[in-house]
Design a protein around this motif. Structure first.
Motif, PDB file in Angstrom:
ATOM      1  N   ARG A 164       0.800  -1.228   0.000  1.00 55.04           N
ATOM      2  CA  ARG A 164       0.000   0.000   0.000  1.00 55.04           C
ATOM      3  C   ARG A 164       0.831   1.276   0.000  1.00 55.04           C
ATOM      4  N   TYR A 207      -5.875  -1.394  -2.082  1.00 57.22           N
ATOM      5  CA  TYR A 207      -7.282  -1.117  -2.371  1.00 57.22           C
ATOM      6  C   TYR A 207      -7.452   0.139  -3.216  1.00 57.22           C
ATOM      7  N   ASP A 233      -6.874   7.233   0.672  1.00 58.32           N
ATOM      8  CA  ASP A 233      -8.075   7.368   1.488  1.00 58.32           C
ATOM      9  C   ASP A 233      -7.875   8.253   2.717  1.00 58.32           C
ATOM     10  N   THR A 281      -4.033   3.383   0.558  1.00 59.11           N
ATOM     11  CA  THR A 281      -5.397   2.944   0.835  1.00 59.11           C
ATOM     12  C   THR A 281      -5.365   1.773   1.805  1.00 59.11           C
ATOM     13  N   ASP A 282      -6.376   1.693   2.652  1.00 60.39           N
ATOM     14  CA  ASP A 282      -6.464   0.628   3.647  1.00 60.39           C
ATOM     15  C   ASP A 282      -7.578  -0.343   3.289  1.00 60.39           C
ATOM     16  N   GLY A 283      -7.496  -1.549   3.840  1.00 61.53           N
ATOM     17  CA  GLY A 283      -8.521  -2.552   3.650  1.00 61.53           C
ATOM     18  C   GLY A 283      -8.245  -3.748   4.541  1.00 61.53           C
ATOM     19  N   ALA A 324      -7.770  -1.727  -7.314  1.00 58.13           N
ATOM     20  CA  ALA A 324      -7.951  -2.446  -6.059  1.00 58.13           C
ATOM     21  C   ALA A 324      -7.922  -3.946  -6.300  1.00 58.13           C
TER      22      ALA A 324
END
Length: 340
Positions: free
Chosen positions: A15, A29, A329, A20-22, A67
């Motif tokens: 990342r 993502y 994000d 971006t986080d997930g 993503a």
């Protein structure tokens, strides 16, 4: 600076360029910076791994087309050449591919030479010379370095050493510089090796790089400094090649890692170079405030006042003439202290 990843381990690598986080580890993502830049230029990003053999290049990719859709890391030297220059030629022998491109350029050059302005003549000569130089180096390298095989995946072979890592990495750097000079690709990533507990130590200490990163004794700290100096010399080689080919002022180069100190992933350091003609300031050290404790992980990273890595990527996009209001994000804004 800081990372915005939610889990420890390889997820920081996955990342780093997406911010971006997930929920899933080892997955990004969003679209990574290099893919975004290439797409805006109507081209494809190229992702290289310096190791010519060793851990499989699919381990924890840094580049993501979207993503959950990782880009392929190119590890083999011949494949790197083909990816950078000859994707449209078809699957023939490497030597034949080199000859095809050089012959095509030479023929087109001879046919149209008289109609070209002086500056374009010099540029075409430079392109052909760059390709011929890299083709010669690539042929010598393919003859000297054992090819990577799938059986060697997930294990560092005994033939791997600092000298071979440097030779393979610099060969790929030479290819990248030639591709940039020919305007073949607008965005390239080069990872020296995949992340993880098997991290190769290029200065040949007994412990691997990962083990050394967890130790605080004087000998381990000294060894880490030697390793940093080794990687700095590779970065200097890249900058020298770009400068020699009059590309540095129009190229943005970022040297970074998903790791700060030990196993921490916040308060990280990045080194930037180039971009003078694009609006980047030179010889500037920008220290951003960082509050909290590393052990708190994401809770510390997202404290008010801590700046995300996305701020750096927004700055790079602004230099490249691709300004955006956000990236990833997290709330983000360009780092004005790095801009003229």
């Amino acid at each position: 600076n800081k990372s915005t990843s939610t889990t420890v381990g390889f997820s920081q690598t996955a990342r780093l360029l997406t911010c971006t986080d997930g929920p899933e580890k080892q997955q990004a993502y969003g679209t990574s910076l290099d893919q975004l830049v290439a797409t805006k230029r109507g081209a494809h990003a190229v992702n290289l791994l310096a190791l010519a053999e060793g851990p499989h290049p699919s381990v924890c990719p840094i580049s993501w087309k979207a993503a959950g859709l990782p880009a392929t890391n190119v590890q083999d030297n011949e494949e790197a050449w083909n990816t950078l220059f000859l994707q449209a030629v078809g699957k023939v022998a490497a030597r034949e591919r080199h000859d095809f491109v050089q012959g095509f350029l030479s023929t087109a050059f001879a046919r149209n030479f008289g109609a070209l302005p002086g500056a374009d003549k010099d540029r075409m000569r430079s392109h052909i010379a760059a390709l011929e130089e890299i083709a010669m180096q690539q042929q010598l390298l393919c003859d000297a370095v054992p090819p990577f095989g799938v059986d060697a995946a997930r294990a560092l072979p005994k033939t791997l050493n600092g000298e071979n890592l440097q030779r393979n990495g610099r060969a790929k750097i030479d290819m990248v510089v030639a591709a940039l000079k020919c305007a073949a690709h607008p965005a390239v990533t080069l990872a020296w090796q995949p992340p993880g507990p098997g991290g190769f130590n290029p200065i040949a200490n007994a412990a691997n790089h990962f083990e050394l990163s967890l130790r605080s004794d004087a000998a381990s700290v000294a060894a880490r400094k030697q390793i940093d100096a080794w990687y700095a010399s590779q970065f200097a080689y890249l900058l020298d090649r770009l400068q020699t080919n009059k590309l540095l002022d129009h190229t943005v180069v970022v040297w970074g890692s998903e790791v700060a100190e030990g196993q921490h992933h916040n308060n990280m350091t990045f080194v930037l170079a180039g971009g003078q003609a694009l609006g980047a300031r030179s010889q500037v050290t920008l220290v951003l405030p960082f509050t909290g404790e590393e052990a708190e992980g994401l809770a510390t990273a997202k404290r008010d006042g801590n700046r995300p890595v996305a701020d750096l990527w927004l700055t790079v996009l602004a230099w490249l003439g691709m300004p955006q209001a956000s990236f990833g994000d997290a709330p983000a804004a360009p780092l004005l202290g790095l801009m003229k």
